[in-house]
Design an enzyme around this catalytic site. Structure first.
Site, PDB file in Angstrom:
ATOM      1  N   GLY A   1      45.915  -5.272  56.187  1.00 20.62           N
ATOM      2  CA  GLY A   1      46.115  -4.879  54.787  1.00 20.62           C
ATOM      3  C   GLY A   1      47.589  -4.688  54.512  1.00 20.62           C
TER       4      GLY A   1
ATOM      5  N   GLY B   1      50.353  -2.253  52.096  1.00 18.85           N
ATOM      6  CA  GLY B   1      50.637  -1.174  51.151  1.00 18.85           C
ATOM      7  C   GLY B   1      51.984  -1.419  50.502  1.00 18.85           C
ATOM      8  N   THR B   2      52.464  -0.427  49.742  1.00 11.67           N
ATOM      9  CA  THR B   2      53.728  -0.588  49.024  1.00 11.67           C
ATOM     10  C   THR B   2      54.895  -0.746  49.981  1.00 11.67           C
ATOM     11  OG1 THR B   2      52.755   1.170  47.730  1.00 11.67           O
ATOM     12  CG2 THR B   2      54.888   0.371  46.987  1.00 11.67           C
ATOM     13  N   TYR B   3      54.875  -0.025  51.071  1.00 14.01           N
ATOM     14  CA  TYR B   3      56.056  -0.054  51.920  1.00 14.01           C
ATOM     15  C   TYR B   3      55.788  -0.570  53.332  1.00 14.01           C
ATOM     16  CZ  TYR B   3      54.848   4.212  54.502  1.00 14.01           C
ATOM     17  OH  TYR B   3      54.245   5.122  55.321  1.00 14.01           O
ATOM     18  N   ALA B   4      54.576  -1.076  53.566  1.00 15.40           N
ATOM     19  CA  ALA B   4      54.273  -1.546  54.915  1.00 15.40           C
ATOM     20  C   ALA B   4      53.171  -2.597  54.919  1.00 15.40           C
ATOM     21  CB  ALA B   4      53.837  -0.358  55.771  1.00 15.40           C
ATOM     22  N   VAL B   5      53.190  -3.403  55.971  1.00 13.28           N
ATOM     23  CA  VAL B   5      52.090  -4.339  56.219  1.00 13.28           C
ATOM     24  C   VAL B   5      51.395  -3.834  57.477  1.00 13.28           C
ATOM     25  CG1 VAL B   5      51.446  -6.749  56.604  1.00 13.28           C
ATOM     26  CG2 VAL B   5      53.517  -6.206  55.325  1.00 13.28           C
TER      27      VAL B   5
ATOM     28  N   LYS C   1      51.622  -0.598  61.911  1.00 13.05           N
ATOM     29  CA  LYS C   1      52.107  -0.541  60.523  1.00 13.05           C
ATOM     30  C   LYS C   1      53.578  -0.913  60.525  1.00 13.05           C
ATOM     31  CE  LYS C   1      51.624   2.604  56.610  1.00 13.05           C
ATOM     32  NZ  LYS C   1      50.925   3.803  56.151  1.00 13.05           N
TER      33      LYS C   1
ATOM     34  N   ASP D   1      49.020  13.429  48.584  1.00 10.76           N
ATOM     35  CA  ASP D   1      48.422  12.194  48.043  1.00 10.76           C
ATOM     36  C   ASP D   1      46.990  12.038  48.530  1.00 10.76           C
ATOM     37  OD1 ASP D   1      48.391  10.066  46.351  1.00 10.76           O
ATOM     38  OD2 ASP D   1      49.371   8.669  47.718  1.00 10.76           O
TER      39      ASP D   1
HETATM   40  P1  AMP Z   1      48.660   1.615  53.787  1.00 16.21           P
HETATM   41  O1  AMP Z   1      49.992   0.967  53.702  1.00 16.21           O
HETATM   42  O2  AMP Z   1      48.616   2.783  54.725  1.00 16.21           O
HETATM   43  O3  AMP Z   1      48.059   1.926  52.436  1.00 16.21           O
HETATM   44  O4  AMP Z   1      47.668   0.517  54.452  1.00 16.21           O
HETATM   45  C1  AMP Z   1      47.314  -0.698  53.808  1.00 16.21           C
HETATM   46  C2  AMP Z   1      45.916  -1.132  54.255  1.00 16.21           C
HETATM   47  O5  AMP Z   1      45.892  -1.372  55.659  1.00 16.21           O
HETATM   48  C3  AMP Z   1      44.841  -0.088  54.012  1.00 16.21           C
HETATM   49  O6  AMP Z   1      44.291  -0.168  52.740  1.00 16.21           O
HETATM   50  C4  AMP Z   1      43.817  -0.412  55.087  1.00 16.21           C
HETATM   51  O7  AMP Z   1      42.998  -1.492  54.654  1.00 16.21           O
HETATM   52  C5  AMP Z   1      44.662  -0.939  56.234  1.00 16.21           C
HETATM   53  N1  AMP Z   1      44.938   0.116  57.210  1.00 16.21           N
HETATM   54  C6  AMP Z   1      45.947   1.026  57.160  1.00 16.21           C
HETATM   55  N2  AMP Z   1      45.934   1.837  58.229  1.00 16.21           N
HETATM   56  C7  AMP Z   1      44.895   1.453  58.978  1.00 16.21           C
HETATM   57  C8  AMP Z   1      44.333   1.901  60.224  1.00 16.21           C
HETATM   58  N3  AMP Z   1      44.882   2.921  60.883  1.00 16.21           N
HETATM   59  N4  AMP Z   1      43.254   1.285  60.699  1.00 16.21           N
HETATM   60  C9  AMP Z   1      42.694   0.245  60.024  1.00 16.21           C
HETATM   61  N5  AMP Z   1      43.163  -0.246  58.847  1.00 16.21           N
HETATM   62  C10 AMP Z   1      44.251   0.343  58.332  1.00 16.21           C
END
Ligand code: AMP
Length: 405
Positions: A71, A73-77, A94, A190
């Site tokens: 997945g 997010g805003t600041y990470a893959v 991450k 959050d």
């Molecule tokens: P984030 O940047 O933390 O919002 O993460 C983006 C996406 O990655 C999330 O919506 C999840 O689908 C996936 N993700 C983040 N952390 C985890 C994790 N620890 N285990 C499994 N999937 C994750």
């Protein structure tokens, strides 16, 4: 703020640290065998420190193999990964996006996430195993892999049926995680269903500490532009700069209401709309029911023709009958407008609701996202139409955090 890239919690991480320690020892032994002791110059010490740090970092990086993307997010893959030495030990890697806008290329979110996750070890808080930087200087956080999605997915999936016992289990896990943060003087800031990830054994874990901060000093000013809008308490919407753990408790209350209704309870389309929806739902804040509210920076005097009296027990029981009178009472204590009257996470855990029937479902038997095993509970059907989740996802992130405090 400097971030040490070397954090190790996993057993194998200890092994790699001891490897590095052995290397360090070897370097030290060699130098003492090499003749008379000459004090190293500060420059050569700096160089050897850097080499050692790089070596330690390489050791940590080589422990993991990165797989497919999970997945973004805003600041990470986020990628799936596993231990090189143990392919069945999965992790989530991450990878923080480097952004020239930020100081040192790293967003404050990333720095916060590392800082607070380093400090907090609890079954209901996502574990940070390691941190390393890659050749391209990107920082990667090695997190516990949580394969069963998040609470938002469960709430929105019409094929998943769940009941009060399941809600009680999820709420218990969420509150214990938040209580632990507060015991350690950390505010999450959050909390929302999308940040509550689920482990393979059904345990709910608080994730995404990108907006967290410590609150040891109650008189320190903090930003009020935190917490995704639908979960943000009225004091922050009114611009309060001094606040405590009960900001997170309001968010817990909103998650509780949403688990019951299966739609967000107070879903404003702007900050102004959010506060007016809160007033419509819970009552209009006044000096009588919330002393000091009119002094808050963004307080807006209500229209005298639209004053809503403060809602009491009957209202909560009428809106949320499924959780019974004791459950409605607990929810009411989380939704007090005046933060001084709102329960703390510790008080929530001491509430009588946990002891009433039904008992919380065992985590292994909780409903799981589609594709996993589903369980039929007391049916709480989805209400209303589709939820527009555009403002729902990461809404707090869209705010200006330049002056983040
Ligand atoms: P984030 O940047 O933390 O919002 O993460 C983006 C996406 O990655 C999330 O919506 C999840 O689908 C996936 N993700 C983040 N952390 C985890 C994790 N620890 N285990 C499994 N999937 C994750």
């Amino acid at each position: 703020m400097a971030v040490s890239p070397l954090i190790s919690r996993s057993p194998s991480a200890t092994a790699s640290s001891s490897n590095a320690a052995m290397k360090l020892k070897k370097v030290a032994t060699q130098s003492s065998l090499n003749g008379p002791e000459i004090a190293p110059s500060p420059l050569s010490m700096q160089n050897s420190d850097r080499e050692l740090t790089e070596q330690l970092n390489d050791d940590v990086r080589h422990k993991y193999i990165k797989d497919k993307k999970l997945g973004e997010g805003t600041y990470a893959v986020v990628f799936l990964g596993h231990l090189r030495s143990e392919p069945s030990s999965f992790v989530a890697i991450k990878k923080i996006k480097v952004n020239a806008e930020y100081k040192d290329g790293l967003s404050m979110d990333a720095i916060r996430e590392v800082k607070y996750l380093q400090e907090l070890a609890h079954p209901n808080i996502i574990a940070l195993h390691d941190v390393f930087s890659s050749k391209d200087k990107n920082l990667s956080l090695v997190l516990e892999y949580l394969p069963l999605g998040d609470l938002e997915m469960l709430i929105k999936d019409a094929n998943i049926h769940y009941g009060v016992a399941d809600i009680k289990a999820w709420m218990g896990m969420l509150t214990r995680g938040v209580w632990f943060c507060h015991e350690n003087f950390v505010l999450h800031r959050d909390i929302k269903p999308n940040n509550l990830l689920i482990a393979s054994d059904g345990e709910v874990k608080l994730a995404d500490f990108g907006l967290a901060r410590s609150f040891a000093d109650p008189y320190l000013n903090m930003t009020h532009q935190v917490i995704t809008r639908w979960y943000r308490p009225p004091e922050l919407l009114y611009g309060a700069r001094q606040y405590s753990g009960v900001v997170d408790v309001w968010s817990i209350g909103m998650v509780f209401a949403e688990l019951i209704l299966r739609v967000p309870f107070v879903a404003g389309s702007s900050d102004l709309d959010q506060i007016s929806k809160i007033c419509e739902a819970f009552g209009t804040p006044t000096e009588a029911n919330w002393p000091g509210v009119t002094k808050l920076p963004n307080y807006l005097a209500p229209d005298n023709n639209h004053m809503v009296p403060l809602q009491g027990r009957e209202f909560f029981l009428r809106q949320f009958p499924t959780v019974g009178a004791v459950g409605a009472d607990l929810l009411m204590s989380m939704c007090a407008l005046d933060p001084r009257k709102r329960s703390s996470a510790c008080q929530i855990l001491q509430h009588g609701w946990w002891l009433t029937e039904p008992k919380p479902t065992n985590k292994e038997n909780l409903p799981r996202k589609s594709g996993g095993t589903k369980k039929m509970g007391d049916d709480l059907t989805r209400r209303g139409g589709e939820v527009d989740d555009t403002p729902f996802k990461n809404a707090a992130r869209q705010l200006d955090f330049n002056a983040m405090r």
